[in-house]
Motif scaffolding. Structure first.
Motif, PDB file in Angstrom:
ATOM      1  N   SER A   1       0.825  -1.208   0.000  1.00 48.68           N
ATOM      2  CA  SER A   1       0.000   0.000   0.000  1.00 48.68           C
ATOM      3  C   SER A   1       0.860   1.258   0.000  1.00 48.68           C
ATOM      4  O   SER A   1       0.498   2.269  -0.631  1.00 48.68           O
ATOM      5  CB  SER A   1      -0.936   0.001   1.215  1.00 48.68           C
ATOM      6  OG  SER A   1      -1.844  -1.082   1.155  1.00 48.68           O
TER       7      SER A   1
ATOM      8  N   VAL B   1       1.964   1.884  -3.505  1.00 51.19           N
ATOM      9  CA  VAL B   1       0.883   2.482  -4.304  1.00 51.19           C
ATOM     10  C   VAL B   1       0.753   3.969  -3.983  1.00 51.19           C
ATOM     11  O   VAL B   1       0.600   4.805  -4.883  1.00 51.19           O
ATOM     12  CB  VAL B   1      -0.441   1.745  -4.038  1.00 51.19           C
ATOM     13  CG1 VAL B   1      -1.592   2.448  -4.756  1.00 51.19           C
ATOM     14  CG2 VAL B   1      -0.348   0.298  -4.506  1.00 51.19           C
TER      15      VAL B   1
ATOM     16  N   TYR C   1      -7.708  -1.160  -5.868  1.00 55.65           N
ATOM     17  CA  TYR C   1      -6.396  -1.342  -6.471  1.00 55.65           C
ATOM     18  C   TYR C   1      -5.905  -2.774  -6.348  1.00 55.65           C
ATOM     19  O   TYR C   1      -4.833  -3.110  -6.850  1.00 55.65           O
ATOM     20  CB  TYR C   1      -5.366  -0.381  -5.852  1.00 55.65           C
ATOM     21  CG  TYR C   1      -5.136  -0.529  -4.374  1.00 55.65           C
ATOM     22  CD1 TYR C   1      -4.195  -1.422  -3.882  1.00 55.65           C
ATOM     23  CD2 TYR C   1      -5.844   0.248  -3.460  1.00 55.65           C
ATOM     24  CE1 TYR C   1      -3.978  -1.556  -2.522  1.00 55.65           C
ATOM     25  CE2 TYR C   1      -5.627   0.119  -2.109  1.00 55.65           C
ATOM     26  CZ  TYR C   1      -4.697  -0.775  -1.646  1.00 55.65           C
ATOM     27  OH  TYR C   1      -4.484  -0.905  -0.292  1.00 55.65           O
TER      28      TYR C   1
ATOM     29  N   ILE D   1      -5.054   5.309 -10.290  1.00 56.74           N
ATOM     30  CA  ILE D   1      -4.996   3.872  -9.990  1.00 56.74           C
ATOM     31  C   ILE D   1      -5.341   3.062 -11.234  1.00 56.74           C
ATOM     32  O   ILE D   1      -4.704   2.039 -11.539  1.00 56.74           O
ATOM     33  CB  ILE D   1      -5.923   3.532  -8.818  1.00 56.74           C
ATOM     34  CG1 ILE D   1      -5.345   4.085  -7.509  1.00 56.74           C
ATOM     35  CG2 ILE D   1      -6.124   2.027  -8.694  1.00 56.74           C
ATOM     36  CD1 ILE D   1      -6.270   3.956  -6.330  1.00 56.74           C
TER      37      ILE D   1
ATOM     38  N   LEU E   1      -2.348   3.010 -13.454  1.00 53.24           N
ATOM     39  CA  LEU E   1      -1.325   2.080 -12.979  1.00 53.24           C
ATOM     40  C   LEU E   1      -1.686   0.639 -13.330  1.00 53.24           C
ATOM     41  O   LEU E   1      -0.816  -0.164 -13.679  1.00 53.24           O
ATOM     42  CB  LEU E   1      -1.149   2.228 -11.466  1.00 53.24           C
ATOM     43  CG  LEU E   1      -0.516   3.533 -10.966  1.00 53.24           C
ATOM     44  CD1 LEU E   1      -0.543   3.576  -9.444  1.00 53.24           C
ATOM     45  CD2 LEU E   1       0.899   3.681 -11.478  1.00 53.24           C
ATOM     46  N   GLN E   2      -2.963   0.312 -13.251  1.00 49.40           N
ATOM     47  CA  GLN E   2      -3.389  -1.039 -13.598  1.00 49.40           C
ATOM     48  C   GLN E   2      -3.312  -1.282 -15.098  1.00 49.40           C
ATOM     49  O   GLN E   2      -2.974  -2.385 -15.539  1.00 49.40           O
ATOM     50  CB  GLN E   2      -4.821  -1.259 -13.100  1.00 49.40           C
ATOM     51  CG  GLN E   2      -4.939  -1.287 -11.587  1.00 49.40           C
ATOM     52  CD  GLN E   2      -6.376  -1.370 -11.121  1.00 49.40           C
ATOM     53  OE1 GLN E   2      -7.302  -1.110 -11.888  1.00 49.40           O
ATOM     54  NE2 GLN E   2      -6.583  -1.722  -9.856  1.00 49.40           N
TER      55      GLN E   2
ATOM     56  N   MET F   1       0.965  -1.772 -11.605  1.00 48.67           N
ATOM     57  CA  MET F   1       0.389  -2.367 -10.403  1.00 48.67           C
ATOM     58  C   MET F   1       0.796  -3.835 -10.270  1.00 48.67           C
ATOM     59  O   MET F   1       1.058  -4.317  -9.154  1.00 48.67           O
ATOM     60  CB  MET F   1      -1.133  -2.240 -10.436  1.00 48.67           C
ATOM     61  CG  MET F   1      -1.796  -2.537  -9.105  1.00 48.67           C
ATOM     62  SD  MET F   1      -1.457  -1.285  -7.857  1.00 48.67           S
ATOM     63  CE  MET F   1      -2.454   0.081  -8.473  1.00 48.67           C
TER      64      MET F   1
END
Length: 957
Positions: free
Chosen positions: A419, A422, A488, A736, A739-740, A745
């Motif tokens: 976390s 992230v 996430y 987020i 990032l994915q 991620m």
């Protein structure tokens, strides 16, 4: 020259009456002015008094230029009496109509607000926003109204005293979005009070709308507020050429008034600007009247006398004023046919989110009745820029999401984890900074009996933190009080269990067959051995001369066992029944041995798991192994809600809830996840928790003694929590998703959940890898059986030695079977050989060494012996004598067998102590010496043998 006294008198009248006092007083003053003689009436008053003057002006035909002024600088509301002007009305509305409803509705729609509160002060006429409330209601918006009292401090104190905690929390959430209809002075005092009492945070967004907001008011409001501030005010377009700003048509404006940067111009109220332009308009109108020579004398009218006639020149003066126009401090002042001023412009100013009191104010757009909104309004950070923003982050330590990486005394703690990675990725992209701390009670948070929240969620609800970050799952209860970003990482419930220890089974070689099967095989060997013996006893086979085998029960058993283990046998069976029996037995042995070999290979390479838990269903069905979770956690609430739901189709949750809630939940549940993991590792317990956390624990276990079982369906996920209505939720969610999408991620996940882990996460036992060598434990039982056989053989040998010595010490009894001397036996063999036609078959009396093999090689003897070989029923036994270590053999015949033989007197060659031993196979005894012992021959008289008289056809050697 007569114009100027009239204008000055009007200014004097305006200065005397602008406040909404009693209409009778206004009428009385206006009548006095009409008696003196006036050309037009200019008023800057409230709506109540304006209605009376409008009626008086219409009756006396006096042009009335009305400049609406709101009391104490509050926003204007439309006057009911002047809401529908007519072309023949003598009242002209200098200030444009009130468009505040249209402007604020468009702004709220652009911001996509669905819930907000409207604050208005005591001087504001709430009837002015009726249209706005109707429009918001049609759009489904949740709008609240609250009046701000003159004593703001007392009002706030009273709310804290009367409201309960949960009501105060809901009120704080409501204050995140607010619209203020109040004067700048009241707005400053109200904002200062709510900020000091911590009713709002820097993520709030307020809109202040008022035509009378000066530049100085804007600066002060920004300095006193936190969060985002939007201001809507009336503006006047100015000429781009600074030299032309003060020159308007045929007049010049004072420099201090036309320069927007001049302090006097900034402090000038809008109402005073319209008064200034109204005086200019009348002056131009009077000037045109004089030039056109259409001047009308000033009217001297009486309002009190009955039958008083209106002014004859009022209509002409009114038309001249309508047709005229002036460019002054309010840009262009003109009137349409209805007598209203159509020229109005609104300016929309705004700030960014944050606590910086010196943050800048930018122009977001404009609005006018013709073009509407010119600009784009969004309720989030502009250009994804959060530089300068410092977020306060609350967390809960949970491996591998948040962990303390460095804890040096006197320095802030440093954190690491998935976390945290992230959050760092978001901070690097958006440009914000953060301060992190651990929740005081080290809990994620749950709703208490009094409605409050504790833990991490409670820190957000009480606005002590801006962001909540950990292994925090998105649940409906939590989302009702805080906002979550998009997930996430997926979430599922898992179980952490301890792997079964590999026990050393010395008899693993017996594992392929069950104990009952082994017992059946052993019984079958005994049964078949017995049957073989009985079949041979009923129908004895013919054994060849010189055979050393016999069909005793012992030999039958030995033969059956040898064939079963594929080692063959020594007893020949020639009868059909016995061969049929042995054929079936060999087929049976082949199948059993083949099955055993194939199954043994599987058992030695694959560990069998008995009573293992492979799914949540297996865990719920069993009751031997206790299991639980963390009290008042998201997993606990999920199991409880589904377990107590009578409409839940899956009975797994109800079974799990009965175990977890045993004795009120105190028996099987823990306070922290670390305690549950410790109970699994060092006790007999199964821990139900987040699958991602449990997988990390199993991967990093030193002795790889833990494994996990998880639910493959991810019905929720991990998210970042924020205060309710936080403006950062959308921008965090967008980043987020980026990032994915680009795979960053997944890279962060592999850092904490590697694929090449040395531990097997899903195997209940520590199994070997495929193709590895077998260890000694797999064959310990084989070696044990071998050792037991060796010990048993030594023990039997000892017993046999003792028994032989004990039996050999006995003196032979004379009542034993009659023995025939070996010399007589040689004489018989010799006589048999004489019957052969070849004379060279006679044996020498001095040099014959006779052995059983020699005798079998003699043709005549073989032929004669084959004719008399069947003597099994004669009960012949063999006795061996060893005098002076020279072995001699003889046969002891029964009475029936000896009846056909007539032996003469024979010398007794037995000397020394007689030792007799019966050979177990019924044939010749082979001495321990490898070579056969020679038989000394002694000549004796040759008796006559009659074979025909021997009923059993003699004997065999």
């Amino acid at each position: 020259m007569k114009v100027f006294p009239a204008v000055l008198f009007l200014i004097t009248f305006w200065s005397l009456e602008w406040d909404p006092v009693l209409p009778d007083s206004i009428i009385h003053i206006a009548c006095e002015l009409m008696n003196r003689g006036i050309l037009a009436l200019v008023s800057s008053i409230g709506c109540m008094s304006a209605g009376s003057l409008q009626s008086l002006a219409d009756a006396m035909h006096i042009p009335h230029l009305f400049i609406q002024r709101a009391p104490a600088g509050t926003p204007r509301s439309s006057c009911p009496s002047t809401s529908h002007p007519q072309p023949d009305d003598y009242t002209l509305f200098v200030r444009p109509p009130v468009y505040l409803n249209d402007v604020i509705f468009q702004v709220v729609m652009e911001y996509t607000w669905q819930k907000f509160i409207i604050f208005y002060d005591t001087d504001y006429d709430i009837r002015g926003i009726e249209n706005f409330l109707d429009q918001t209601s049609q759009q489904g918006m949740d709008v609240s109204l609250q009046k701000v009292e003159s004593n703001i401090n007392m009002m706030i104190t009273g709310m804290f005293r009367t409201m309960r905690v949960e009501e105060l929390h809901r009120y704080r959430d409501t204050l995140r979005r607010a619209v203020l209809f109040m004067s700048p002075a009241t707005a400053k005092a109200f904002i200062t009070e709510v900020v000091e009492t911590n009713l709002v945070a820097f993520d709030c967004h307020w809109i202040i709308i008022n035509e009378e907001i000066s530049d100085m008011d804007v600066q002060e409001l920004v300095m006193k507020s936190i969060g985002r501030l939007t201001l809507v005010r009336q503006t006047f377009p100015l000429s781009q050429n600074s030299s032309q700003r003060c020159v308007r048509s045929n007049h010049r404006i004072n420099t201090s008034l036309c320069d927007p940067k001049d302090p006097k111009a900034q402090m000038l109220e809008i109402t005073n600007r319209y008064i200034y332009d109204t005086v200019l308009l009348l002056a131009n109108t009077f000037h045109r009247k004089l030039e056109d020579r259409k001047w009308h004398s000033m009217a001297s009218l009486s309002c009190i006398r009955k039958g008083s006639k209106p002014w004859q020149g009022g209509k002409s003066m009114l038309d001249t004023v309508k047709k005229g126009g002036v460019s002054g401090l309010t840009s262009l002042l003109e009137f349409n046919d209805n007598g209203t001023n159509p020229n109005i412009y609104f300016e929309i100013l705004g700030t960014n989110y944050g606590e910086d009191r010196g943050r800048g104010v930018s122009r977001l757009g404009t609005w006018d009745p013709i073009h509407g909104l010119n600009g784009t309004l969004t309720d989030r950070k502009l250009e994804n820029n959060m530089r300068g923003v410092v977020l306060r982050v609350v967390t809960v330590l949970e491996e591998p999401f948040v962990m303390v990486s460095e804890n040096v005394l006197g320095k802030p703690k440093k954190y690491q984890g998935f976390s945290i990675d992230v959050l760092d990725a978001l901070a690097n992209y958006l440009g914000f900074k953060y301060e992190i701390y651990v929740a005081p009670d080290h809990k994620y948070g749950s709703q208490q009996a009094d409605g409050t929240w504790n833990g991490l969620i409670g820190e957000l609800v009480f606005k002590r933190a801006d962001v909540g970050l950990s292994a925090l799952t998105i649940t409906p209860d939590r989302e009702s009080v805080v906002d979550f970003t998009t997930r996430y990482m997926d979430y599922s419930v898992g179980v952490l269990l301890r792997k079964a220890e590999r026990t050393v089974d010395m008899f693993a070689c017996l594992a392929p067959f069950d104990l009952s099967l082994w017992a059946c095989i052993a019984g079958t060997v005994l049964l078949v051995g017995t049957l073989v013996y009985l079949l041979n006893w009923l129908n004895p086979p013919r054994l060849p001369m010189g055979s050393v085998s016999s069909t005793t029960l012992y030999n039958s058993m030995w033969f059956v066992y040898g064939s079963f283990v594929q080692q063959g046998g020594e007893v020949p069976y020639t009868t059909l029944a016995t061969r049929m029996m042995m054929g079936v037995w060999w087929l049976f042995a082949l199948i059993v041995i083949s099955s055993y070999t194939a199954n043994l290979a599987a058992f030695l390479t694959i560990s069998r798991i008995e009573n293992s838990i492979q799914s949540l269903q297996d865990l719920a069905k069993q009751t031997d192994l206790p299991y639980g979770t963390v009290l008042d956690s998201a997993v606990y609430d999920q199991v409880r809600s589904k377990g107590m739901n009578p409409f839940e189709r899956d009975p797994m949750y109800s079974q799990m809830w009965r175990m977890i809630n045993r004795t009120g939940g105190a028996e099987n549940n823990v306070e922290e996840s670390k305690e549950g993991i410790r109970k699994v590792k060092y006790g007999r317990f199964a821990f139900v928790w987040d699958a991602a956390v449990l997988e990390y624990v199993a991967i990093n276990d030193e002795d790889c003694s833990l494994y996990t079982v998880s639910n493959s369906v991810a019905d929720r996920g991990y998210g970042i929590a924020m205060q309710h209505g936080s403006p950062y939720r959308d921008i965090f969610s967008q980043r987020i998703l980026e990032l994915q999408q680009n795979g960053d991620m997944d890279i962060l996940k592999l850092k904490w959940w590697p694929r090449d882990s040395p531990c097997d996460l899903y195997s209940p036992v520590g199994t070997r890898k495929s193709g590895s060598a077998l260890d000694i434990h797999s064959f310990a039982g084989v070696f044990f059986v071998l050792a037991a056989g060796v010990v048993l053989s030594c023990l039997i040998a000892t017993v046999e030695t003792w028994w032989t010595r004990r039996k050999g010490s006995r003196v032979p009894s004379k009542e034993d079977d009659k023995e025939i001397d070996l010399e007589h036996l040689h004489h018989r063999v010799n006589s048999l050989c004489t019957e052969d036609e070849s004379p060279h078959k006679q044996f020498s009396t001095s040099s014959i060494d006779l052995t059983p093999l020699d005798m079998d090689s003699l043709p005549a003897a073989r032929q004669a012996l084959e004719q008399i070989s069947d003597f099994r029923n004669t009960h012949i036994t063999t006795t061996t004598f060893i005098p002076e270590q020279i072995q001699t053999l003889s046969r002891s015949l029964s009475a029936k067998a000896a009846a056909g033989f007539a032996f003469g007197t024979v010398q007794d060659h037995r000397t020394g102590g007689p030792f007799r031993q019966r050979a177990p196979n019924g044939g010749f005894f082979r001495s321990p010496i490898k070579t056969m012992s020679s038989i000394p021959y002694q000549p004796t008289p040759a008796p006559n043998f009659s074979y025909g008289n021997d009923p059993d056809r003699g004997t065999s050697i």
